[in-house]
Design an enzyme around this catalytic site. Structure first.
Site, short mmCIF file in Angstrom:
data_model
loop_
_atom_site.label_atom_id
_atom_site.label_comp_id
_atom_site.label_asym_id
_atom_site.label_seq_id
_atom_site.Cartn_x
_atom_site.Cartn_y
_atom_site.Cartn_z
N LYS A 43 0.70 -1.17 0.16
CA LYS A 43 -0.02 0.08 0.06
C LYS A 43 0.62 1.68 -0.21
CE LYS A 43 -3.55 -1.39 -0.36
NZ LYS A 43 -3.40 -1.97 -1.63
N HIS A 49 7.80 -7.77 -2.01
CA HIS A 49 7.57 -7.00 -0.64
C HIS A 49 8.21 -7.55 0.05
CE1 HIS A 49 3.57 -4.70 -1.44
NE2 HIS A 49 2.96 -5.88 -1.64
N SER A 63 -5.13 2.68 3.83
CA SER A 63 -5.06 2.20 2.87
C SER A 63 -5.10 0.82 2.87
CB SER A 63 -3.59 3.00 1.82
OG SER A 63 -3.68 1.85 0.70
N TYR A 97 6.17 8.23 -2.30
CA TYR A 97 5.10 8.72 -2.73
C TYR A 97 4.37 9.57 -3.14
CZ TYR A 97 -0.23 7.15 -3.98
OH TYR A 97 -1.34 7.37 -4.25
N LYS A 149 -8.44 5.83 -3.43
CA LYS A 149 -8.68 7.62 -3.65
C LYS A 149 -6.80 7.90 -4.48
CE LYS A 149 -11.41 9.26 0.27
NZ LYS A 149 -11.52 9.41 1.45
S1 PPS Z 1 -0.47 -3.30 -2.66
O1 PPS Z 1 -1.59 -4.06 -3.09
O2 PPS Z 1 0.76 -3.16 -1.91
O3 PPS Z 1 0.05 -3.83 -4.28
O4 PPS Z 1 -1.20 -1.86 -2.92
P1 PPS Z 1 -0.13 -0.08 -4.01
O5 PPS Z 1 -0.87 -0.47 -5.20
O6 PPS Z 1 1.26 -0.60 -3.31
O7 PPS Z 1 -0.54 1.09 -3.03
C1 PPS Z 1 -2.28 1.13 -3.68
C2 PPS Z 1 -2.33 2.58 -3.23
O8 PPS Z 1 -2.27 3.34 -4.44
C3 PPS Z 1 -2.94 3.61 -4.49
N1 PPS Z 1 -3.08 4.32 -6.00
C4 PPS Z 1 -1.52 4.54 -7.10
N2 PPS Z 1 -1.82 5.97 -6.85
C5 PPS Z 1 -0.86 6.83 -7.76
N3 PPS Z 1 -0.78 6.55 -8.92
C6 PPS Z 1 -1.31 5.29 -9.18
N4 PPS Z 1 -1.70 4.69 -10.63
C7 PPS Z 1 -1.94 4.34 -8.15
N5 PPS Z 1 -2.24 3.33 -8.20
C8 PPS Z 1 -2.88 3.12 -6.88
C9 PPS Z 1 -3.75 3.70 -4.25
O9 PPS Z 1 -5.36 4.49 -4.81
C10 PPS Z 1 -3.59 3.13 -3.06
O10 PPS Z 1 -3.73 4.56 -1.94
P2 PPS Z 1 -5.40 4.42 -1.82
O11 PPS Z 1 -4.74 5.43 -0.68
O12 PPS Z 1 -5.79 3.65 -0.46
O13 PPS Z 1 -5.72 5.03 -2.29
#
Ligand code: PPS
Length: 336
Positions: free
Chosen positions: A72, A136, A165, A223, A290
């Site tokens: 996340k 991870h 998240s 991030y 989000k």
């Molecule tokens: S995982 O399951 O570990 O692979 O999840 P991960 O991708 O690390 O984290 C998910 C959060 O990243 C947001 N997200 C993004 N942010 C910016 N750009 C892109 N393209 C993108 N894709 C996913 C996602 O919304 C999760 O954050 P939160 O705060 O829950 O919205």
């Protein structure tokens, strides 16, 4: 050995190892009934076997590129960015694989995808060099990756937002037979370092320190900084991966095109990300919530905020690693 073939004589050994592992410290799990403490980090039961098989069999190559993160923290995004950068000569933006595949299915996790269920993947055909992988797993447990000359790109996120998240995500993907995790309980586990692959502070510090020791091999990204200045981060990434953007590419808007292709807004709207699945058959739509910096203020009480700040100060305060999106912390760091 070919894909989907068990790891030969390791199969029996691994089963025995797994039995042994189940006697390790055990706590309530985030995405499964239990998680276990293995080599100092917490891991869901389902993933153990994959971790062990990965550690036993994976041979890193110097040309490999590995995306690493605490769950996340921006993994889905970073996978997409790196896939798009490295393959930019192969694919046109308009018919790009990222429009029809989730980035997790293009850049597989070593322990959760490739070595899951004690399988030994066939690296001969599907993996053109540079091979792109993700994990991870904390740095000290990375097996041959640690000794190789490969490139590791690590992304971290402020723990406040990461926690929120993670909590949302886990409650979406937990089996229905398990009761939901309350915010309070999840927060307590998180602050005690019992997060998935955590403690998060050890996870971050492992890669943070390595990025100073071997800056040509480990790139440490945040991030919040990526959200603020996507284009410059794309340039940094491409340079680090030894495929910098040319002036012509810059003039032709290649960087902006990739940033747009991989943006949250684009990825969230894609049909494949609304209906498809990724690792462990989880629904891809749960990867896109989000994507805001500072959303934690909508969930955490002032007491929780204080507790998290204290944990971060205690565990990371002396490291020089700071986070945006946590105003109180930013102030605190400035005062010191
Ligand atoms: S995982 O399951 O570990 O692979 O999840 P991960 O991708 O690390 O984290 C998910 C959060 O990243 C947001 N997200 C993004 N942010 C910016 N750009 C892109 N393209 C993108 N894709 C996913 C996602 O919304 C999760 O954050 P939160 O705060 O829950 O919205």
């Amino acid at each position: 050995m070919t894909e989907n073939q068990p790891a030969g004589d390791g199969e029996t050994d691994l089963s025995n190892e797994c039995k042994e592992l189940l006697s390790l410290p055990k706590e309530r799990g985030w995405i499964s009934l239990h998680q276990h403490q293995y080599q100092g980090f917490w891991c869901p039961t389902e993933i153990f076997q994959g971790i062990i098989a990965f550690q036993k069999h994976f041979q890193a190559r110097d040309s490999d590129i590995v995306v690493a993160s605490v769950p996340k923290s921006g993994t889905t995004w970073l996978k997409a960015l790196i896939f798009a950068i490295v393959n930019r000569q192969r694919f046109e933006i308009k018919i790009h694989p990222l429009l029809t595949s989730n980035s997790h299915n293009l850049v597989p996790f070593l322990e959760v995808d490739l070595y899951r269920n004690n399988l030994v993947p066939d690296f001969s055909s599907k993996f053109p060099e540079p091979r792109l992988f993700a994990t991870h797993i904390p740095f000290p447990s990375l097996g041959t990756i640690k000794e190789s000359n490969c490139k590791i790109v690590y992304v971290c996120r402020n723990p406040f937002d990461s926690f929120v998240s993670l909590w949302h995500f886990c409650n979406k993907v937990r089996p229905q037979s398990l009761a939901p995790l309350s915010l309070d309980e999840a927060f307590d586990m998180y602050c005690q370092g019992m997060d998935v692959y955590g403690p998060f502070w050890d996870h971050m510090l492992g890669y943070w320190k390595e990025s100073f020791k071997r800056p040509n091999n480990v790139l440490f990204l945040k991030y919040e900084d990526m959200k603020k200045d996507g284009v410059n981060h794309l340039k940094t990434l491409a340079k680090f991966l030894d495929c910098p953007f040319t002036e012509e590419e810059e003039r032709n808007g290649v960087i902006e095109d990739i940033a747009k292709l991989c943006s949250f807004e684009t990825m969230k709207k894609l049909e494949i990300n609304k209906t498809g699945t990724f690792v462990l058959n989880m629904e891809s739509k749960n990867l896109f919530r989000k994507a805001e910096v500072g959303d934690w203020v909508n969930y955490l009480t002032p007491m929780m905020e204080q507790r998290m700040s204290k944990v971060i100060e205690e565990k990371l305060g002396s490291s020089g690693l700071t986070f945006k999106g946590t105003p109180e912390l930013a102030d605190h760091v400035q005062q010191n």
